[in-house]
Design a protein around this motif. Structure first.
Motif, PDB file in Angstrom:
ATOM      1  N   UNK A   1      39.743 -49.302  78.041  1.00  0.00           N
ATOM      2  CA  UNK A   1      37.855 -48.720  77.496  1.00  0.00           C
ATOM      3  C   UNK A   1      38.630 -47.733  76.875  1.00  0.00           C
ATOM      4  N   UNK A   2      37.693 -46.966  76.521  1.00  0.00           N
ATOM      5  CA  UNK A   2      37.951 -45.817  75.535  1.00  0.00           C
ATOM      6  C   UNK A   2      37.344 -44.541  75.656  1.00  0.00           C
ATOM      7  N   UNK A   3      37.438 -43.398  75.879  1.00  0.00           N
ATOM      8  CA  UNK A   3      36.548 -42.349  75.965  1.00  0.00           C
ATOM      9  C   UNK A   3      36.784 -41.112  74.652  1.00  0.00           C
ATOM     10  N   UNK A   4      35.614 -40.360  73.690  1.00  0.00           N
ATOM     11  CA  UNK A   4      35.522 -40.075  73.634  1.00  0.00           C
ATOM     12  C   UNK A   4      35.482 -38.576  74.160  1.00  0.00           C
ATOM     13  N   UNK A   5      36.689 -37.544  73.799  1.00  0.00           N
ATOM     14  CA  UNK A   5      36.817 -36.284  74.015  1.00  0.00           C
ATOM     15  C   UNK A   5      36.065 -35.075  73.841  1.00  0.00           C
ATOM     16  N   UNK A   6      35.154 -34.355  75.076  1.00  0.00           N
ATOM     17  CA  UNK A   6      33.968 -33.791  74.985  1.00  0.00           C
ATOM     18  C   UNK A   6      35.160 -32.335  74.799  1.00  0.00           C
ATOM     19  N   UNK A   7      33.363 -31.576  74.479  1.00  0.00           N
ATOM     20  CA  UNK A   7      34.220 -29.888  74.093  1.00  0.00           C
ATOM     21  C   UNK A   7      34.441 -29.722  75.836  1.00  0.00           C
ATOM     22  N   UNK A   8      35.832 -29.157  76.373  1.00  0.00           N
ATOM     23  CA  UNK A   8      36.682 -28.311  76.961  1.00  0.00           C
ATOM     24  C   UNK A   8      36.794 -29.294  78.200  1.00  0.00           C
TER      25      UNK A   8
ATOM     26  N   UNK B   1      38.003 -37.898  86.186  1.00  0.00           N
ATOM     27  CA  UNK B   1      36.272 -38.399  85.383  1.00  0.00           C
ATOM     28  C   UNK B   1      36.214 -40.059  85.783  1.00  0.00           C
ATOM     29  N   UNK B   2      37.321 -40.680  84.969  1.00  0.00           N
ATOM     30  CA  UNK B   2      37.574 -41.647  84.229  1.00  0.00           C
ATOM     31  C   UNK B   2      38.734 -42.775  85.236  1.00  0.00           C
TER      32      UNK B   2
ATOM     33  N   UNK C   1      41.189 -32.922  70.805  1.00  0.00           N
ATOM     34  CA  UNK C   1      39.930 -31.628  70.220  1.00  0.00           C
ATOM     35  C   UNK C   1      38.451 -32.957  70.422  1.00  0.00           C
ATOM     36  N   UNK C   2      37.862 -31.961  70.720  1.00  0.00           N
ATOM     37  CA  UNK C   2      36.070 -32.958  70.542  1.00  0.00           C
ATOM     38  C   UNK C   2      35.961 -33.831  69.998  1.00  0.00           C
ATOM     39  N   UNK C   3      35.846 -35.164  69.822  1.00  0.00           N
ATOM     40  CA  UNK C   3      35.487 -36.313  68.770  1.00  0.00           C
ATOM     41  C   UNK C   3      36.820 -37.173  68.865  1.00  0.00           C
TER      42      UNK C   3
END
Length: 98
Positions: free
Chosen positions: A45-52, A61-62, A87-89
């Protein structure tokens, strides 16, 4: 020349219907199976980094364990040099849940 009598098989006969073993068919009518997900076992799986976000927050979380942040870092060494610099994104690979 020998005077011994030889066996006479001229009246012998035989019949074979089949050489296959006779087996009753298995009854699988009561067999069931289900698969809810393979994601936990296989990973990928993948996760896209969010702000904070931090790796430990993502791990909690994952993966269900904040201390598993190093597994995420190790799975992403091709894009991460420092576990504190995400970083976000940014899209991170997630390791399988254990």
């Amino acid at each position: 020349m020998s005077t011994d009598k030889k066996a006479d098989f001229s009246g012998v006969s035989a019949k074979v219907d089949t050489t296959a073993e006779k087996v009753e068919k298995a009854d699988f009518s009561g067999v069931t199976a289900s698969v809810d997900t393979t994601a936990e076992k296989v990973g990928g799986g993948t996760y896209t980094v969010q702000k904070g976000d931090s790796l430990s927050r993502i791990a909690k979380q994952e993966l269900g364990d904040a201390n598993a942040w190093k597994k995420i870092f190790d799975a992403n060494k091709d894009v991460l040099d420092d576990p504190d610099k995400i970083f976000p994104g940014q899209v991170l690979k997630l390791p399988p849940k254990t």
